[in-house]
Motif scaffolding. Structure first.
Motif, short mmCIF file in Angstrom:
data_model
loop_
_atom_site.label_atom_id
_atom_site.label_comp_id
_atom_site.label_asym_id
_atom_site.label_seq_id
_atom_site.Cartn_x
_atom_site.Cartn_y
_atom_site.Cartn_z
N PRO A 119 0.83 -1.21 0.00
CA PRO A 119 0.00 0.00 0.00
C PRO A 119 0.87 1.26 0.00
CG PRO A 119 -0.77 -1.58 1.63
CD PRO A 119 0.55 -2.08 1.16
N ALA A 120 0.40 2.27 -0.72
CA ALA A 120 1.07 3.56 -0.78
C ALA A 120 0.07 4.66 -0.45
CB ALA A 120 1.67 3.79 -2.17
N VAL A 121 0.57 5.75 0.11
CA VAL A 121 -0.29 6.88 0.45
C VAL A 121 -0.61 7.66 -0.81
CG1 VAL A 121 -0.51 9.00 1.79
CG2 VAL A 121 0.71 7.03 2.76
N GLU A 122 -1.89 7.64 -1.20
CA GLU A 122 -2.34 8.39 -2.36
C GLU A 122 -2.76 9.81 -1.97
OE1 GLU A 122 -3.40 8.91 -6.45
OE2 GLU A 122 -2.19 7.43 -5.41
N TRP A 123 -3.50 9.93 -0.89
CA TRP A 123 -3.91 11.23 -0.34
C TRP A 123 -3.57 11.26 1.14
CZ3 TRP A 123 -9.74 11.61 -2.15
CH2 TRP A 123 -9.78 11.67 -3.54
N ALA A 124 -3.17 12.42 1.63
CA ALA A 124 -3.01 12.64 3.07
C ALA A 124 -2.96 14.14 3.26
CB ALA A 124 -1.74 11.97 3.59
N TYR A 125 -4.11 14.74 3.56
CA TYR A 125 -4.14 16.19 3.61
C TYR A 125 -5.07 16.69 4.71
CZ TYR A 125 -8.48 15.72 0.86
OH TYR A 125 -9.73 15.37 0.42
N VAL A 126 -4.81 17.92 5.09
CA VAL A 126 -5.67 18.68 5.99
C VAL A 126 -6.41 19.72 5.16
CG1 VAL A 126 -5.74 20.22 7.98
CG2 VAL A 126 -4.11 18.33 7.93
#
Length: 426
Positions: A119-126
């Motif tokens: 698994p890879a981080v596609e989105w990670a936002y505030v």
């Protein structure tokens, strides 16, 4: 809040629509997608996911078809049948801290260059919602380039098995690390969203090479009026890819002419530009959509124009569709290279190899047509079965969008690809 896809998937394409689509995946399956914490601030979280189980078969045995150079599931030369071309799974969690602040994280597992299906981080936002119409996001965010750019990996939201590779495969990046600012506004009966974004990305481009895009800056505008959606985007970036470094180091051994060729074609770094324009008309029973883009990397990746048109008709749970896609380079696929007249025999042989390597890179600038026909069956809420046939025709002088090209590959000969996929959300 729920999102209903079956049997009519969304026609409008905006970043917010994409976030809702994936944040509320559990609601798509008919289950509650949010759980309130019960505190006074209204803390609320969501959890959902999506996936594709696909298989593809190619009759081409001298090259591999891939839908994405960065996720190289391949079929053809490597194997006649493959489940790695389109299969992926994703999960997304969202946390709304209050009416203004929220956090979203999305993980995607798909075939990658280095780590298999890790698994890879596609989105990670505030995200901060300053007003009902103005919002700011920071972190790893969607790259809003194409009509389906906000949800290109969520196959259930697409009418086809995969987006046309001539266009979407040319820009395989789907996210960047940075920030964007979105503003919603109206003019008459039309709703608009204007999005400014800035970021960077650094990803594997081969098992032993990386692609870096710095100063990635752009603007995207989406307008919706009734059944019609229009989207236009412009992007520029300082792009570097260190795939062919030995080739360009060798060219520089040939004095000024070698330096000139290396300066012209090496991607270390160069300013790259992308401009896209797309439309989607979807009154309900049928849809028609198309996109065109021009991409110029000022290097061996070339200057090219890609486009497609697609249409489909919905009859109960069935949606037959057609696609026609093209890619055309705006630069030659072959150059004379080094002038080896008067060179010693050993340098002539080395120079001929370098010229061949350079032209092999230029041949990969896709000159290709693809005609496709398929059908989507919304067999159950949250599940869709798709069958698709592609007739891929790389034009003479180009290897098209194929990878792992072998010496027996013949441009100008069509390759048939059959794909079957089950898309789901939960």
């Amino acid at each position: 809040m729920t999102v209903n896809f079956a049997p009519k998937y969304p026609a409008s394409v905006t970043a917010t629509a994409a976030m809702l689509m994936l944040s509320c995946c559990a609601a798509l399956a008919g289950e509650p997608a949010t759980i309130a914490s019960g505190d006074q601030d209204g803390l609320r979280w969501t959890l959902g996911g999506f996936g594709t189980l696909g298989v593809a078969r190619s009759n081409g045995d001298q090259a591999d078809f891939t839908a994405n150079y960065l996720s190289p599931g391949a079929v053809g030369y490597a194997r006649q049948w493959s489940a790695t071309v389109d299969s992926r799974a994703g999960v997304q969690a969202g946390l709304r801290l209050n009416g203004d602040w929220s956090v979203v994280v999305q993980l995607v597992s798909e075939r990658t260059l280095r780590n298999g299906y890790a698994p890879a981080v596609e989105w990670a936002y505030v995200q901060y919602r300053a007003t009902p119409d103005l919002s700011l996001r920071a972190g790893r965010i969607t790259l809003p380039l194409f009509l389906a750019g906000d949800y290109r990996k969520a196959g259930y939201a697409l009418p086809w098995v995969r987006p046309p590779v001539e266009l979407y495969g040319a820009i395989p990046l789907s996210s960047s690390d940075g920030a964007d600012l979105s503003y919603r506004w109206q003019s008459g009966a039309a709703n608009h969203m204007t999005q400014f974004f800035y970021g960077r990305t650094d990803i594997p481009a081969a098992p032993d090479a990386r692609a870096r895009a710095h100063g990635l800056t752009g603007v995207s505008h989406t307008a919706t009026a009734g059944a019609l959606t229009l989207r236009a985007s412009v992007l520029r970036a300082d792009l570097s890819v260190d795939i062919a470094r030995p080739l360009f180091d060798g060219l520089r051994q040939f004095d000024r002419q070698g330096d000139a060729l290396a300066d012209q074609y090496e991607l270390d770094p160069k300013q790259a530009y992308v401009a896209t324009l797309g439309f989607n008309y979807d009154p309900g029973r049928w849809f028609a959509m198309g996109e065109i883009a021009r991409m110029n990397a000022h290097s061996y990746m070339g200057d090219k124009t890609a486009a497609y048109l697609s249409a489909g008709y919905r009859y109960r749970d069935l949606t037959p569709y057609l696609i026609y896609a093209v890619s055309r380079p705006n630069v030659p696929n072959r150059v004379a290279g080094l002038d080896l007249a008067g060179q010693p025999a050993q340098r002539r042989a080395a120079g001929a190899q370098l010229n061949g390597g350079l032209n092999q890179l230029l041949a990969a600038i896709a000159r290709q047509n693809t005609a496709s026909a398929g059908v989507r069956w919304d067999l159950h809420a949250g599940y869709a079965l798709k069958l698709q046939y592609d007739r891929i025709l790389p034009q003479p002088g180009s290897t098209g969008t194929f990878i792992n090209v072998q010496p027996g590959f013949l441009a100008g000969q069509p390759v048939s690809l059959f794909s079957a996929a089950v898309d789901f959300v939960f």
